[in-house]
Design an enzyme around this catalytic site. Structure first.
Site, PDB file in Angstrom:
ATOM      1  N   ARG A  21      33.585  38.320  55.601  1.00 59.96           N
ATOM      2  CA  ARG A  21      33.744  37.752  54.265  1.00 59.96           C
ATOM      3  C   ARG A  21      33.950  36.253  54.304  1.00 59.96           C
ATOM      4  O   ARG A  21      34.831  35.766  55.007  1.00 59.96           O
ATOM      5  CB  ARG A  21      34.923  38.424  53.554  1.00 59.96           C
ATOM      6  CG  ARG A  21      34.601  39.876  53.309  1.00 59.96           C
ATOM      7  CD  ARG A  21      35.696  40.631  52.617  1.00 59.96           C
ATOM      8  NE  ARG A  21      35.130  41.937  52.245  1.00 59.96           N
ATOM      9  CZ  ARG A  21      35.700  42.786  51.428  1.00 59.96           C
ATOM     10  NH1 ARG A  21      36.848  42.511  50.886  1.00 59.96           N
ATOM     11  NH2 ARG A  21      35.103  43.925  51.145  1.00 59.96           N
ATOM     12  N   LYS A 155      46.083  65.954  49.688  1.00 56.32           N
ATOM     13  CA  LYS A 155      45.093  65.256  48.871  1.00 56.32           C
ATOM     14  C   LYS A 155      43.734  65.947  49.007  1.00 56.32           C
ATOM     15  O   LYS A 155      43.369  66.373  50.088  1.00 56.32           O
ATOM     16  CB  LYS A 155      44.983  63.810  49.365  1.00 56.32           C
ATOM     17  CG  LYS A 155      43.734  63.089  48.892  1.00 56.32           C
ATOM     18  CD  LYS A 155      43.616  61.720  49.540  1.00 56.32           C
ATOM     19  CE  LYS A 155      42.263  61.099  49.217  1.00 56.32           C
ATOM     20  NZ  LYS A 155      42.162  59.704  49.651  1.00 56.32           N
ATOM     21  N   HIS A 216      38.891  48.408  34.468  1.00 57.68           N
ATOM     22  CA  HIS A 216      37.657  47.746  34.024  1.00 57.68           C
ATOM     23  C   HIS A 216      37.311  48.038  32.571  1.00 57.68           C
ATOM     24  O   HIS A 216      36.172  47.854  32.154  1.00 57.68           O
ATOM     25  CB  HIS A 216      36.502  48.113  34.961  1.00 57.68           C
ATOM     26  CG  HIS A 216      36.703  47.539  36.324  1.00 57.68           C
ATOM     27  ND1 HIS A 216      36.402  46.237  36.631  1.00 57.68           N
ATOM     28  CD2 HIS A 216      37.278  48.068  37.435  1.00 57.68           C
ATOM     29  CE1 HIS A 216      36.746  45.991  37.890  1.00 57.68           C
ATOM     30  NE2 HIS A 216      37.276  47.088  38.398  1.00 57.68           N
ATOM     31  N   THR A 244      45.025  46.541  34.356  1.00 56.28           N
ATOM     32  CA  THR A 244      45.301  45.218  34.917  1.00 56.28           C
ATOM     33  C   THR A 244      45.390  44.203  33.783  1.00 56.28           C
ATOM     34  O   THR A 244      44.823  44.406  32.704  1.00 56.28           O
ATOM     35  CB  THR A 244      44.208  44.772  35.902  1.00 56.28           C
ATOM     36  OG1 THR A 244      44.606  43.530  36.503  1.00 56.28           O
ATOM     37  CG2 THR A 244      42.870  44.549  35.217  1.00 56.28           C
ATOM     38  N   LYS A 247      41.844  41.028  34.526  1.00 58.66           N
ATOM     39  CA  LYS A 247      40.407  41.070  34.309  1.00 58.66           C
ATOM     40  C   LYS A 247      40.104  40.820  32.826  1.00 58.66           C
ATOM     41  O   LYS A 247      40.054  39.677  32.398  1.00 58.66           O
ATOM     42  CB  LYS A 247      39.840  42.365  34.888  1.00 58.66           C
ATOM     43  CG  LYS A 247      40.032  42.378  36.423  1.00 58.66           C
ATOM     44  CD  LYS A 247      39.658  43.640  37.145  1.00 58.66           C
ATOM     45  CE  LYS A 247      39.997  43.531  38.631  1.00 58.66           C
ATOM     46  NZ  LYS A 247      39.811  44.777  39.389  1.00 58.66           N
ATOM     47  N   SER A 276      60.354  43.381  44.393  1.00 59.38           N
ATOM     48  CA  SER A 276      59.451  42.241  44.312  1.00 59.38           C
ATOM     49  C   SER A 276      59.801  41.425  43.063  1.00 59.38           C
ATOM     50  O   SER A 276      60.073  41.995  41.998  1.00 59.38           O
ATOM     51  CB  SER A 276      58.012  42.763  44.240  1.00 59.38           C
ATOM     52  OG  SER A 276      57.102  41.707  44.357  1.00 59.38           O
ATOM     53  N   THR A 277      59.769  40.116  43.194  1.00 55.40           N
ATOM     54  CA  THR A 277      60.081  39.243  42.070  1.00 55.40           C
ATOM     55  C   THR A 277      59.126  39.528  40.905  1.00 55.40           C
ATOM     56  O   THR A 277      57.930  39.712  41.114  1.00 55.40           O
ATOM     57  CB  THR A 277      59.961  37.767  42.508  1.00 55.40           C
ATOM     58  OG1 THR A 277      60.888  37.558  43.571  1.00 55.40           O
ATOM     59  CG2 THR A 277      60.273  36.813  41.365  1.00 55.40           C
ATOM     60  N   THR A 362      33.369  48.192  50.177  1.00 54.21           N
ATOM     61  CA  THR A 362      33.543  48.210  48.722  1.00 54.21           C
ATOM     62  C   THR A 362      32.571  49.224  48.101  1.00 54.21           C
ATOM     63  O   THR A 362      32.897  49.907  47.131  1.00 54.21           O
ATOM     64  CB  THR A 362      33.327  46.798  48.138  1.00 54.21           C
ATOM     65  OG1 THR A 362      34.167  45.897  48.856  1.00 54.21           O
ATOM     66  CG2 THR A 362      33.673  46.736  46.671  1.00 54.21           C
TER      67      THR A 362
HETATM   68  C1  PLP Z   1      40.752  45.219  40.564  1.00 49.77           C
HETATM   69  C2  PLP Z   1      41.125  46.682  40.537  1.00 49.77           C
HETATM   70  C3  PLP Z   1      42.452  47.089  40.652  1.00 49.77           C
HETATM   71  C4  PLP Z   1      43.541  46.139  41.011  1.00 49.77           C
HETATM   72  O1  PLP Z   1      43.889  45.318  39.953  1.00 49.77           O
HETATM   73  P1  PLP Z   1      44.495  43.862  40.288  1.00 49.77           P
HETATM   74  O2  PLP Z   1      45.237  43.512  39.063  1.00 49.77           O
HETATM   75  O3  PLP Z   1      43.323  42.980  40.582  1.00 49.77           O
HETATM   76  O4  PLP Z   1      45.377  44.026  41.487  1.00 49.77           O
HETATM   77  C5  PLP Z   1      42.757  48.421  40.453  1.00 49.77           C
HETATM   78  N1  PLP Z   1      41.802  49.329  40.170  1.00 49.77           N
HETATM   79  C6  PLP Z   1      40.499  48.976  40.096  1.00 49.77           C
HETATM   80  C7  PLP Z   1      39.498  50.022  39.794  1.00 49.77           C
HETATM   81  C8  PLP Z   1      40.123  47.655  40.292  1.00 49.77           C
HETATM   82  O5  PLP Z   1      38.842  47.316  40.275  1.00 49.77           O
END
Ligand code: PLP
Length: 403
Positions: A21, A155, A216, A244, A247, A276-277, A362
């Site tokens: 990468r 799992k 997403h 998230t 995004k 974690s902070t 990925t």
């Molecule tokens: C990017 C992603 C995450 C992680 O989210 P971040 O806020 O970037 O850490 C979790 N699940 C999926 C499907 C993602 O693509």
């Protein structure tokens, strides 16, 4: 032990597979995204970014940035602690209320990233239930896989979006055994969408909890940006929604929205949350502005969908191997890791177009691709020059055109 030798061996094997990468060093300029400056080894140049997950450009939205300016002037830079030790600011409390409301759940919990939200929640819940079987869609994100692995519980992986296989796995253990069905709404590499309602009905028939990653989709789908579950009218069928703030909402951080009991347990037992902070209140102020705006405004969502469809059509018309899907993701298949990297290099070097090659792990080997994410700020002109550039590279490198 020859540590250096071992390290360089590990890196060489990545290079040979075309998987090494290289991070592109870029600077985004507020007000002109998706244009950015690329700091190449040879010097700077202006590029157009085609692979950002700032799907709506909210990271540069005036409402968001001015809320952040205001907050930094009022309260300073950081939160100063973990949530338990002085790091719960009023901004955090307000945002958790806003998110619980967005998903119509009793409660919500913030994390420093979506990755941590998945990892912390899945590992903690399965551990607390004891001998909990997690049934995981085969295309689930690494953060869910890691959380499930760390739970230490059993799992099973279910074939992507395959309801029959899911039912088979649900039937394979006693009805009383705790189970979590974990999946995503929009799968970000292929851009396909899960039948959320049907999956949840099936899971509940066998007494399983449902865990949905809407990373997403939040901000991007549904009348208030609540994601695909909101769009489909099935919010109440999903027990735990994860999202998230980095995004569609354009800032940073992650969260879950669920029942009060689920949130209270994760808050109380998950080390990734506890030790974690907390997020900077400056970030949280920006996120609040973003979430509130996208609850009320549909314009960004509508233009976003239109842009994705327009680009898809232009690529199709040019005979490029674009993958068809119903979401905003526009993947173009290369199907070879080394070639995929070369194509991305050509685009950047010769055409000032930045798209990151997507290779294993990925995506599965043999499905290497370029993943374009048009946003409302990509113009027709940018799209025309992208298609022209791809056409040129495809011809020069003699790449197959059929999808
Ligand atoms: C990017 C992603 C995450 C992680 O989210 P971040 O806020 O970037 O850490 C979790 N699940 C999926 C499907 C993602 O693509």
């Amino acid at each position: 032990m020859d540590y250096e030798g071992k390290l360089s061996e590990a890196l060489t094997s990545l290079r040979n597979e075309g998987r090494y990468r290289v991070f592109a060093d870029i600077v985004r300029h507020r007000g002109s995204f998706p244009r950015a400056t690329f700091h190449a080894p040879e010097g700077e140049k202006e590029i157009v970014v085609w692979c950002s997950n700032d799907y709506l450009g909210m990271g540069q939205n005036e409402l968001v940035t001015s809320a952040m300016h205001e907050a930094v002037d009022l309260v300073g830079a950081g939160s100063g602690g973990t949530r338990n030790i002085s790091g719960t600011t009023h901004y955090h409390v307000e945002l958790e209320k806003e998110i619980a409301d967005l998903h119509q759940k009793e409660s919500a919990l913030l994390f420093t990233s979506g990755y941590i939200a998945n990892d912390a929640t899945l590992s903690t819940l399965a551990r607390v239930f004891g001998d909990c079987l997690t049934i995981s869609d085969e295309l689930n994100h690494a953060s869910m896989i890691e959380g499930i692995r760390r739970s230490g519980g059993p799992k099973r992986v279910w074939r992507h979006n395959d309801l029959e296989h899911l039912e088979e796995l649900l039937q394979s253990v006693p009805l009383e055994q705790p189970k979590i069905v974990a999946f995503e709404s929009v799968y970000s590499m292929d851009g396909d969408i899960a039948p959320i309602g049907e999956i949840c009905d099936l899971a509940h028939k066998y007494g399983a909890l449902t865990y949905l990653d809407e990373v997403h989709a939040v901000g991007l789908y549904g009348p208030r940006g609540g994601g695909i579950a909101e769009r489909d009218g099935v919010l109440d069928k999903v027990d735990i929604i994860e999202g998230t703030l980095a995004k569609g909402f354009g800032v940073m951080g992650g969260y879950i929205a669920a029942s009060e009991a689920v949130v209270d347990v994760v808050r109380s037992y998950a080390p990734g949350f506890i030790f974690s902070t907390s997020l900077s209140p400056v970030l949280v102020a920006g996120i609040l502005a973003s979430v509130r705006h996208l609850k009320a405004s549909n314009v960004e969502r509508e233009v976003h969908q239109e842009r994705a469809q327009t680009l898809r059509k232009m690529l199709l018309d040019a005979g490029l191997p674009v993958m068809m899907c119903e979401s905003h993701i526009v993947p173009v298949m290369v199907k070879d890791p080394v070639l995929c990297k070369q194509v991305a290099d050509d685009l950047l070097n010769d055409h000032n177009i930045y798209v990151q090659p997507i290779n294993y792990p990925t995506v599965p080997r043999g499905t290497e691709r370029l993943r374009f994410t048009p946003c409302p700020l990509h113009t027709d002109e940018m799209m025309e020059s992208l298609v022209h550039a791809l056409d040129d590279v495809w011809t020069r490198r003699k790449i197959r055109r059929a999808a």
